[in-house]
Write a protein that holds these residues in place. Structure first.
Motif: not given
Length: 390
Positions: A93-102, A232-234, A238-243, A324-325
């Protein structure tokens, strides 16, 4: 509230809610079956296949657990199971301000503020103990699985791999301090409706020079799914919450989707035989399993086989697509999705599919929303991801 069902039952104010961890196979079976009792009076509820749920929540069978951990709990009152929840900590899970969310997920509960408070409080404590300063959800189990809580569109059944929740759940979360993090939308279109003029004109101009379309080659399924997920991964990184999907998850996905994949409903765009875009359409399994109560035995498997392979289903979902980007930033990126979706639409119509859902789409993904709307699709369900500081 746009659904006819309100559900829930009046709690005894003198009784106490107890939250117990799922610690064995019997507990997990209760956890999986709890929504079947809770939601049975909701006319839009589709009981998921019990076998699929067991596999999805099994660390031995689901490769998601290689990069994540999860805990599961059941809420009980007066000797009855009245709710459930999971909590997840995913290293990808990508980091946010304050760290990785649960994350939390798999939330289902009677309409009782005490039950919701006990369940969410337990998940929050678990996440806080792992150093998480924010919690998001529901994700069941990941953003690549079922995402968000249904907040509008309660009156129609969910499509394949989409959640369905009671109308009261959102208000119960908000009363506990949860606020909207993002909304994701489901679009639906009637395949029999003529294309809007703008889409018809764009398609009539033909594919850009050097670009070709081809259907899935099921004989090379593993290779095809790897190409699809690589795009898909590429495309979505850049999308919000992408894993991202891992290599193990790609292999697992290929195996899981094989029975549902139709070569006519998966299309690739290529430049010099290199895949640069794709779109996947899956028959709506929920339409076929709705009356099986989650069971494939003793005769459910035969009914399912008949409906999928002989009688067919009349609805489908587009859960994955991407470009693809390097392509997506130019003119190709704006028109390729139109051709891919039109190829799916034509083949779906030939197979007797009349209703197609495109989901999910982030509310702020304006290019994808405009593309869906250019085909005459309408946003008919909204799912909300909630967040809370810990």
């Amino acid at each position: 509230m746009d659904g006819p069902w309100r559900g829930g039952r009046s709690p005894d104010p003198g009784s106490r809610v107890e939250v117990v961890p799922v610690a064995d196979r019997a507990g997990m079976e209760r956890f999986i079956r709890l929504p079947h009792a809770l939601m049975r009076d909701d006319p839009a509820w589709v009981p998921p296949l019990l076998m699929e749920r067991r596999d999805a929540l099994s660390p031995k069978k689901n490769p998601w657990f290689r990069h994540a951990e999860a805990a599961f709990w059941i809420a009980r009152r007066d000797g009855r199971d009245v709710g459930r929840i999971s909590a997840q900590d995913d290293r990808l899970v990508p980091e946010e301000e304050g760290g990785r969310p649960g994350h939390f997920g798999l939330l289902a509960a009677e309409d009782d503020p005490e039950v919701f408070a006990a369940l969410l409080g337990t998940a929050e404590s678990w996440a806080r103990a792992r150093g998480r300063r924010r919690i998001l959800g529901p994700f069941s189990l990941s953003i690549n699985d079922q995402t968000g809580l249904l907040v509008s569109g309660f009156d129609t059944p969910p499509m394949l791999m989409m959640p369905h929740d009671p109308p009261y759940a959102g208000a119960r979360l908000e009363a506990l301090g949860y606020a909207k993090a993002r909304d994701v939308l489901a679009y639906v279109s009637d395949g029999l409706d003529p294309l809007p003029p703008a889409a018809s004109r764009a398609i009539a101009r033909g594919l850009p020079s050097g670009v070709s379309l081809r259907p899935l080659r099921k004989a090379r399924l593993r290779e095809e799914v790897e190409a699809l997920i690589d795009i898909f991964n590429e495309a979505w990184s850049g999308n919000w919450g992408f894993v991202p999907f891992t290599a193990e998850e790609v292999a697992h996905l290929a195996s899981e989707l094989r029975p549902l994949l139709d070569e006519r409903l998966v299309w690739f765009a290529e430049i010099s035989e290199r895949p640069v875009g794709f779109a996947v359409c899956l028959p709506n399994l929920n339409e076929a399993i709705r009356d099986l109560d989650g069971r494939l035995l003793p005769f459910g498997w035969a009914k399912l086989l008949w409906r999928l392979k002989v009688a067919g289903v009349t609805s489908a979902r587009v859960p994955l697509m991407g470009v693809r980007r390097e392509i997506g930033m130019g003119m190709f990126g704006r028109v390729l999705p139109l051709f891919l979706v039109e190829a799916l639409r034509k083949e779906a119509l030939a197979l007797g599919i009349r209703r197609i859902e495109m989901s999910w789409v982030l509310e702020d993904n304006l290019p994808m929303r405009h593309m869906a709307e250019s085909f005459g699709a309408k946003a008919y369900k909204t799912y909300r991801v909630y967040g809370k500081a810990l």
